[in-house]
Scaffold this motif. Structure first.
Motif, PDB file in Angstrom:
ATOM      1  N   THR A 102       3.197   6.579   4.184  1.00 54.86           N
ATOM      2  CA  THR A 102       4.322   5.647   4.177  1.00 54.86           C
ATOM      3  C   THR A 102       5.343   6.007   3.098  1.00 54.86           C
ATOM      4  N   THR A 103       6.497   5.405   3.218  1.00 56.86           N
ATOM      5  CA  THR A 103       7.500   5.407   2.152  1.00 56.86           C
ATOM      6  C   THR A 103       7.812   3.943   1.852  1.00 56.86           C
ATOM      7  N   LYS A 141       6.945  12.877   4.471  1.00 55.18           N
ATOM      8  CA  LYS A 141       5.571  12.388   4.485  1.00 55.18           C
ATOM      9  C   LYS A 141       4.576  13.518   4.727  1.00 55.18           C
ATOM     10  N   GLN A 188       8.104   6.226  -1.900  1.00 54.63           N
ATOM     11  CA  GLN A 188       7.197   6.909  -2.805  1.00 54.63           C
ATOM     12  C   GLN A 188       7.897   7.097  -4.141  1.00 54.63           C
ATOM     13  N   GLY A 234       3.379   4.130  -3.450  1.00 56.41           N
ATOM     14  CA  GLY A 234       4.300   3.168  -2.885  1.00 56.41           C
ATOM     15  C   GLY A 234       4.513   1.966  -3.786  1.00 56.41           C
ATOM     16  N   TYR A 235       5.063   0.904  -3.197  1.00 57.19           N
ATOM     17  CA  TYR A 235       5.430  -0.269  -3.995  1.00 57.19           C
ATOM     18  C   TYR A 235       4.209  -0.919  -4.644  1.00 57.19           C
ATOM     19  N   TYR A 258      10.810  -2.460   0.978  1.00 61.00           N
ATOM     20  CA  TYR A 258       9.928  -2.119  -0.130  1.00 61.00           C
ATOM     21  C   TYR A 258      10.560  -1.075  -1.041  1.00 61.00           C
ATOM     22  N   ARG A 279      13.174   6.776  -0.600  1.00 64.99           N
ATOM     23  CA  ARG A 279      13.107   5.603   0.275  1.00 64.99           C
ATOM     24  C   ARG A 279      14.003   5.795   1.493  1.00 64.99           C
TER      25      ARG A 279
END
Length: 260
Positions: free
Chosen positions: A63-64, A56, A66, A76-77, A26, A16
């Protein structure tokens, strides 16, 4: 069967962003969810934009954060929530929650104010305050972005379609009527305003929903809401009509309630 909600002793790796000017919310939510689900978290920080972009590119993800569990990328979330069997909110889904929450809170506020003044939450004045507080709160939500409200309002309001400036006037009129009703002053102004905008609104909603059968979103809590236009959406207008009629009856001596 694998219980993904109770994984004591298992470790999840979480990547993150943690930078001086930004900590990914997130990422924090994913870390909290993993811990509450029994995972030990190997929390790995991406401390720069270059490090984040390299991560990435390496894992071919957009996105992060992960999450990796047992060497397999979960995602992701939202992907983590699905992995753990938890619901994922659809940002486009319609819901009555904003209206229900608003009315519940304004009802509690009215009862609290009644208790402070009269020693009991259950009074006629509490009912009057509930409607007036609701009108002010609804107007405030509309006025957060009056342009967005006006655009959505034009989808169904009959008067606004004929005279566009009304779509901008409406939230100010609703708020003014509500404030005057809370204060119990200028009934000769607040009653006609509430009766007028409430009646036009109720007729507009009824026509759009029950006659034309249109699936629309209600602008009642602002132009960015996902509240469906329907029966509950009529509540705002019906409350204003009821309040105007009640106050007029009290003012003329036909009802024995408290005149605010």
């Amino acid at each position: 069967m694998l219980d993904r909600n109770n994984q004591a002793g298992r470790t999840a790796i979480l990547y993150r962003m943690v930078m001086p000017g930004h900590i990914c919310p997130y990422g924090l939510k994913a870390k909290d969810l993993l811990r509450r689900s029994g995972y030990a978290v190997d929390d790995r920080h991406l401390t720069s934009r270059a490090e984040t972009d390299a991560f990435k590119a390496k894992h071919d993800v957009p996105t992060t954060p992960q999450v990796f569990i047992d060497g397999v990328r979960v995602g992701g979330y939202d992907d983590l929530r699905r992995y753990l069997g938890k619901p994922v909110a659809d940002p486009k889904a319609t819901t009555y929650r904003p209206v229900v929450v608003l009315f519940a809170l304004t009802a509690l506020m009215a009862m609290a104010a009644s208790h402070a003044v009269s020693g009991t939450p259950f009074t006629v004045r509490a009912a009057e305050w509930f409607i007036a507080f609701s009108m002010v709160a609804l107007a405030m939500l509309k006025l957060q972005n009056v342009e967005s409200f006006a655009t959505m309002f034009l989808n169904y309001d009959l008067l606004a379609r004929r005279w566009v400036p009304y779509s901008y006037i409406y939230p100010y009129a609703e708020g003014l009527a509500g404030i005057l009703m809370v204060a119990g002053v200028l009934n000769g102004l607040s009653i006609p305003i509430a009766l007028f905008i409430g009646t036009i609104g109720a007729v507009s909603v009824f026509k759009a929903v029950y006659i034309e059968k249109r699936a629309l979103k209600c602008a009642c809590v602002g132009g960015s809401s996902n509240v469906p236009l329907g029966f509950i959406s009529l509540t705002e207008n019906l409350m204003m009509i009821a309040m105007a009629v009640w106050m007029a009856a009290v003012s003329l001596g036909y009802a024995g309630g408290h005149t605010m």
